[in-house]
Design a protein around this motif. Structure first.
Motif, mmCIF file in Angstrom:
data_model
loop_
_atom_site.group_PDB
_atom_site.id
_atom_site.type_symbol
_atom_site.label_atom_id
_atom_site.label_comp_id
_atom_site.label_asym_id
_atom_site.label_seq_id
_atom_site.Cartn_x
_atom_site.Cartn_y
_atom_site.Cartn_z
ATOM 1 N N ALA A 281 0.825 -1.210 0.000
ATOM 2 C CA ALA A 281 0.000 0.000 0.000
ATOM 3 C C ALA A 281 0.861 1.263 0.000
ATOM 4 O O ALA A 281 0.552 2.237 -0.690
ATOM 5 N N GLU A 282 1.942 1.252 0.772
ATOM 6 C CA GLU A 282 2.803 2.429 0.856
ATOM 7 C C GLU A 282 3.427 2.756 -0.499
ATOM 8 O O GLU A 282 3.480 3.923 -0.906
ATOM 9 N N ALA A 283 3.918 1.721 -1.178
ATOM 10 C CA ALA A 283 4.544 1.948 -2.482
ATOM 11 C C ALA A 283 3.536 2.493 -3.485
ATOM 12 O O ALA A 283 3.829 3.449 -4.219
ATOM 13 N N MET A 284 2.341 1.904 -3.535
ATOM 14 C CA MET A 284 1.325 2.386 -4.475
ATOM 15 C C MET A 284 0.975 3.844 -4.196
ATOM 16 O O MET A 284 0.754 4.629 -5.124
ATOM 17 N N ALA A 285 0.924 4.216 -2.911
ATOM 18 C CA ALA A 285 0.599 5.598 -2.556
ATOM 19 C C ALA A 285 1.674 6.573 -3.019
ATOM 20 O O ALA A 285 1.408 7.770 -3.164
ATOM 21 N N CYS A 286 2.891 6.060 -3.243
ATOM 22 C CA CYS A 286 3.995 6.899 -3.730
ATOM 23 C C CYS A 286 4.159 6.816 -5.242
ATOM 24 O O CYS A 286 5.157 7.305 -5.791
ATOM 25 N N GLY A 287 3.189 6.191 -5.909
ATOM 26 C CA GLY A 287 3.263 6.087 -7.361
ATOM 27 C C GLY A 287 4.260 5.070 -7.855
ATOM 28 O O GLY A 287 4.787 5.195 -8.966
ATOM 29 N N CYS A 288 4.527 4.053 -7.054
ATOM 30 C CA CYS A 288 5.501 3.024 -7.420
ATOM 31 C C CYS A 288 4.774 1.771 -7.901
ATOM 32 O O CYS A 288 3.899 1.250 -7.190
ATOM 33 N N PRO A 289 5.091 1.238 -9.081
ATOM 34 C CA PRO A 289 4.503 -0.026 -9.515
ATOM 35 C C PRO A 289 4.860 -1.142 -8.530
ATOM 36 O O PRO A 289 5.959 -1.148 -7.959
ATOM 37 N N VAL A 290 3.946 -2.077 -8.327
ATOM 38 C CA VAL A 290 4.135 -3.123 -7.328
ATOM 39 C C VAL A 290 4.049 -4.500 -7.977
ATOM 40 O O VAL A 290 3.138 -4.779 -8.757
#
Length: 363
Positions: A281-290
């Motif tokens: 969730a944290e990565a997605m919130a920073c615009g990072c593909p997961v």
């Protein structure tokens, strides 16, 4: 609540921030770790009691009613997996996962893990057997508990975790990346989480090495809360020929973590099991593909915004890594979907569902 960053800490912080405001008719007593000197809440209906015993410690598990005065408390919420002994009021226990009951070696395979297994097994079993209500941070954990203990189904409630609005896309300072060991203009894959077997960091390194054996322009950055046993990962990277491109940071400051999420080609989170999986969730919130696992809570948290892989299949992990690194349009779509998904993961909504449990029990 103490100072150590963790998924349980984020859950507790959300309850502290939102529950008193959502239920102004109730009085809240917060048991605060004495090492945390500042008040946790400024709400008028909150009182705080400092306690020197950690939440997940023997004193709390076995002797809490003898350590602090709980007279007049109508409901006790333990948001940290275990339920203290001797509580006579109604209780809520948040059980994040039951790995200590089902896969203890995933948590800690070392000799000390035998002690932890007894401790957490005792505390989690009491939560499952005795809590008036059991909250879980994902549907996946709810189903895992039902499979393990079918008779508790009627007491289970899903209170889906959220992600803090502090997590957002930020500009990346090249100096921060240089300090980690990255070369100029070198892209990187990010893996974040404590060093424990269930995080499958070996699988992350193997998948990275297979995907980018001939790509010296791509590195792997591993942010880990625990660093004991890291020598095994270093040796694995050496055997796979990528030792010079795998960087272990240990814990990092929050601003650095934001920059790593914001600057990574992708977050690789091939965990074997999660109660929720905060890094996703944290990565997605920073615009990072997961890229994450197709098991446990990860598909639920990603909500269709991530590439899902078999965490035990090195080829599958490598394939997904190459897809994101080589297809800029795919990566862009994943960023957009991820940001949209995290808008649905609200800590206020999480706290509201917990308050609904309180209201039901107190009624």
């Amino acid at each position: 609540m103490g100072n150590k960053p963790s998924g349980i800490g984020e859950v507790t912080r959300a309850l502290v921030d939102h529950a008193p405001l959502l239920a102004p008719e109730h009085r809240f007593i917060l048991i605060r770790n004495a090492d945390h000197c500042e008040a946790l809440s400024k709400a008028d209906n909150v009182t705080e009691i400092p306690l020197h015993n950690p939440a997940n410690g023997p004193g709390t598990l076995w002797f809490l009613p003898s350590i602090i005065d709980l007279d007049g408390v109508d409901l006790f919420h333990a948001p940290f997996n275990i339920l203290p002994r001797g509580l006579t009021m109604k209780t809520v226990a948040t059980v994040h996962d039951i790995m200590w009951l089902t896969h203890p070696k995933w948590c800690n395979p070392r000799p000390y893990g035998l002690i932890e297994r007894h401790f957490y097994g005792h505390g989690i079993n009491r939560a499952l057997n005795e809590a008036s209500a059991i909250a879980t941070v994902s549907e996946a954990t709810k189903q895992a508990i039902i499979e393990h203990r079918p008779h508790v189904a009627q007491r289970l409630h899903v209170t889906l975790s959220g992600v803090s609005r502090r997590f957002r896309k930020v500009a990346v300072d090249p100096a921060v990346l240089r300090d980690i060991g990255l070369k100029h203009d070198q892209n990187f894959i990010l893996t974040a989480g404590q060093f424990a077997p269930y995080k499958n960091h070996e699988g992350a390194i193997e998948g990275f090495a297979k995907a980018f054996a001939n790509r010296p322009d791509i590195a792997l950055v591993m942010v880990q809360r625990r660093t004991s046993g890291i020598d095994k990962l270093v040796e694995l990277a050496r055997r796979l020929g990528v030792e010079d491109r795998v960087h272990f940071t240990g814990p990092v400051e929050f601003d650095t973590l934001l920059q790593l999420y914001s600057g990574a080609l992708a977050l690789l989170h091939p965990s074997l099991c999660e109660g929720f999986g905060n890094p996703v969730a944290e990565a997605m919130a920073c615009g990072c593909p997961v890229i994450t696992s197709n098991v446990s809570a990860m598909p639920e948290v990603a909500g269709g915004a991530a590439l899902l892989v078999d965490p035990r299949a090195c080829d599958d992990i490598a394939r997904a890594l190459r897809q994101v690194a080589e297809d800029s349009q795919l990566a862009s779509r994943m960023r957009t979907k991820g940001l949209k998904r995290t808008e649905e993961l609200s800590w206020e909504s999480f706290a509201r569902k917990n308050v609904e449990i309180y209201t039901k029990l107190l009624a």
